[in-house]
Scaffold this motif. Structure first.
Motif, PDB file in Angstrom:
ATOM      1  N   PRO A 130     -18.119   2.330  -5.573  1.00 11.68           N
ATOM      2  CA  PRO A 130     -16.296   1.541  -5.512  1.00 11.68           C
ATOM      3  C   PRO A 130     -15.817   2.149  -7.821  1.00 11.68           C
ATOM      4  O   PRO A 130     -16.555   2.198  -7.872  1.00 11.68           O
ATOM      5  N   TRP A 133     -10.273  -1.838  -9.635  1.00  6.12           N
ATOM      6  CA  TRP A 133      -9.276  -2.060  -9.190  1.00  6.12           C
ATOM      7  C   TRP A 133      -8.612  -1.003 -10.139  1.00  6.12           C
ATOM      8  O   TRP A 133      -8.372  -1.278 -11.341  1.00  6.12           O
ATOM      9  N   SER A 140      -3.369   0.224  -6.352  1.00  8.51           N
ATOM     10  CA  SER A 140      -4.340   0.997  -5.831  1.00  8.51           C
ATOM     11  C   SER A 140      -5.993   0.519  -5.458  1.00  8.51           C
ATOM     12  O   SER A 140      -6.431   0.353  -6.742  1.00  8.51           O
ATOM     13  N   TRP A 141      -6.885   1.234  -4.305  1.00  4.39           N
ATOM     14  CA  TRP A 141      -7.896   0.983  -4.176  1.00  4.39           C
ATOM     15  C   TRP A 141      -8.699   2.143  -4.011  1.00  4.39           C
ATOM     16  O   TRP A 141      -7.882   3.492  -3.923  1.00  4.39           O
ATOM     17  N   ASN A 142      -9.326   2.202  -5.169  1.00  4.51           N
ATOM     18  CA  ASN A 142     -10.344   3.975  -5.943  1.00  4.51           C
ATOM     19  C   ASN A 142     -11.766   3.533  -4.877  1.00  4.51           C
ATOM     20  O   ASN A 142     -12.340   2.690  -5.301  1.00  4.51           O
ATOM     21  N   HIS A 486      -8.917   7.513  -3.269  1.00  2.00           N
ATOM     22  CA  HIS A 486      -7.189   6.908  -4.118  1.00  2.00           C
ATOM     23  C   HIS A 486      -6.749   6.324  -2.401  1.00  2.00           C
ATOM     24  O   HIS A 486      -5.707   7.039  -1.672  1.00  2.00           O
TER      25      HIS A 486
END
Ligand code: NAD
Length: 508
Positions: A130, A133, A140-142, A486
């Motif tokens: 992970p 944020w 966005s979630w990366n 992304h």
């Protein structure tokens, strides 16, 4: 060929097979010269077949897509198999490598087993990582998805075959790679035994692990230069490592190299000498000094120099040299007559350079020692830090002891070789010892310990001791290619602010 000897083939695409033209070589016990087995000597076409099997298993087989928890389960199951066969593996390693049975039984095989379990544990977190944020420019979630590298060519030396085999296979398997593996021709038997266990277990799909045996300059060099190999993991001498790097360069192929060393043990004036003396000797003479991270240079503060030298000599003279299969033996033979020639040449160089030979320097006497390349554990004192025996890797039981006056001088001497693999610092003052450790340019520094092989920790070298790391999370990630993924959370077109830097806003 002696028909009574066991004969070991190549393991390619899940099948044991003879080498092309049935070429073989004979492996013998270093301690006695007794032949142990005939081993297949692969041709280039055999290597082609092994690489093709690994390629097929990677490109079209299930292994790279096997979920991490399942890969973890398989590695733990392999560890259990090793545990069940530990006594026979220890005996094979001792016969083939000349390593005392006490070391293979209580250290080497248990360490290999521990490594397999640790990579089973690490396999679970091998694919997904992970990221925080990110809200710039919008939310966005990366995360990082770690892809297996592909087909790995793995080549190892003779000096630590069993552990080194696991050290190579386990992280590559944990991350979903396929493998063509080549051990050294001088001591390949514990690697072959491990491949037999893997085969019998039926735990891995066909072609995931392949074994080729034969001369390094032919089989090894052809393997690492093979166009269908994606990554090379090599452990061995700096000279061969340099060559492998040049072979990989035209293809920009990923390479990790674990190479030679000339590691120092620094004995500080406040060291607990009961521990430091035995620790320095363990660092030096374990496996007869044939370990890459062996503590071959001992730097001692002048205030305790005379006492340390006397005690090193006294304890060294108590070491029992002999039959590796005798549990009372502390030090076995060297791996080969050639290796003894090298060691004896360096002992002669040490004398010529004016260092003081305080113990050893010759061959032990007696019938037991006539059939193997035995050499006495040897200590030189008053060794100049720039002399050849303080600078060059001997890979045998020769300790170079040098006095120092100031801690800064000791650190400069410790860092003053082309290598940077390991070191140890001997002191009661842990704060001071940590301060010293942080100034030493080496991949591993033990405080009041040497040979600190810990599969959770990265292992590798600064400078000409190598490129990259093995073991630990860092070592495992060397077998992966990361993809950053992304996922944009801004659903609305008019929220995607930076698109406006190129495009006119909607409706204009
Ligand atoms: P080596 O470099 O001669 O051989 C190592 C392996 O490479 C063997 O399998 C050999 O067959 C193969 N090989 C030889 N020539 C090759 C070539 N041209 N192309 C491809 N493969 C080739 O080393 P060695 O004498 O077997 O082992 C001793 C050396 O290994 C020492 O220098 C020691 O420091 C080093 N070593 C390093 C580590 C580490 O982790 N840094 C661990 C153990 C040993």
């Amino acid at each position: 060929m002696d028909a009574d000897l066991p004969s070991h083939g190549l393991f390619i695409n899940g099948t044991w097979c003879e080498a092309e033209e049935r070429r073989t070589f004979t492996v013998s016990e270093p301690a006695t010269g007794t032949p142990l087995a005939h081993v297949a000597s692969a041709s280039q076409r055999d290597v082609d077949r092994a690489v093709a099997a690994a390629r097929e298993a990677f490109d079209h087989g299930p292994w790279p897509h096997t979920p991490p928890f399942e890969r973890a389960r398989i590695l733990h199951a392999l560890a259990t198999l090793i545990e069940e066969h530990a006594p026979e593996l220890a005996e094979i390693e001792s016969r083939d490598g000349g390593v005392p049975l006490r070391a293979t039984t209580f250290t080497d095989i248990p360490l290999g087993l521990h490594m397999m379990h640790v990579f089973g544990e690490l396999a679970r977190r091998s694919s997904y990582e992970p990221l925080p944020w990110n809200d710039f420019p919008t939310l966005s979630w990366n995360f990082v998805w770690r892809n297996p590298y592909g087909v790995c060519a793995q080549v190892i030396p003779w000096n630590y075959t069993f552990c080194m085999t696991i050290w190579k296979l386990a992280p590559a398997l944990a991350t979903g790679n396929t493998i063509v593996f080549k051990p050294s021709s001088l001591a390949p038997l514990s690697a072959i035994a491990l491949f037999k266990l893997i085969d019998e277990s039926g735990l891995l799909p066909r072609g995931v692990v392949n074994l080729v045996t034969g001369p390094g300059a032919e089989v090894g060099e052809y393997l690492v230069g093979h166009p269908h190999v994606d990554k090379i993991a090599f452990t061995g001498s700096t000279e061969v490592g340099r060559k492998i790097m040049s072979i990989a360069a035209p293809h920009i192929r990923k390479v990790t190299l674990e190479l030679g060393g000339k590691s120092p043990s620094l004995v500080l004036p406040d060291a607990d000498l009961d521990k430091a003396i035995d620790g320095v000797l363990f660092g030096m003479f374990y496996h007869a000094g044939q370990l890459c991270e062996a503590g071959t240079r001992c730097l001692v503060h002048r205030s305790i120099y005379t006492e340390v030298v006397e005690r090193l000599v006294e304890r060294t003279r108590q070491l029992r040299i002999g039959d590796p299969l005798d549990l009372a033996t502390d030090m076995g033979p060297l791996i080969s007559w050639r290796q003894r020639e090298t060691v004896e040449r360096y002992i002669a160089i040490g004398r010529e350079e004016g260092a003081t030979l305080v113990t050893g320097g010759g061959r032990p006497r007696g019938e037991l020692y006539d059939h193997g390349p035995f050499v006495e554990p040897t200590i030189f004192t008053n060794v100049h830090p720039r002399s050849r025996i303080a600078q060059e890797e001997i890979f045998g039981p020769v300790l170079a002891v040098t006095p120092y006056d100031e801690l800064g001088e000791a650190i400069t001497i410790a860092n003053g070789t082309r290598y940077g693999l390991a070191a140890s610092v001997w002191s009661r003052d842990l704060q001071q010892a940590i301060g010293v450790a942080r100034q030493i340019k080496a991949g591993t520094v033990g405080i009041n310990e040497h040979h600190v092989l810990n599969p959770y920790a990265p292992f590798g070298g600064f400078k000409e001791s190598g490129v990259g790391r093995e073991m630990g999370v860092a070592g495992m990630l060397e077998y992966t290619e990361p993809t950053h993924i992304h996922v944009d959370f801004q659903q609305k077109r008019d929220g995607k602010l930076w698109w406006d830097t190129l495009l006119p806003p909607l409706g204009e």
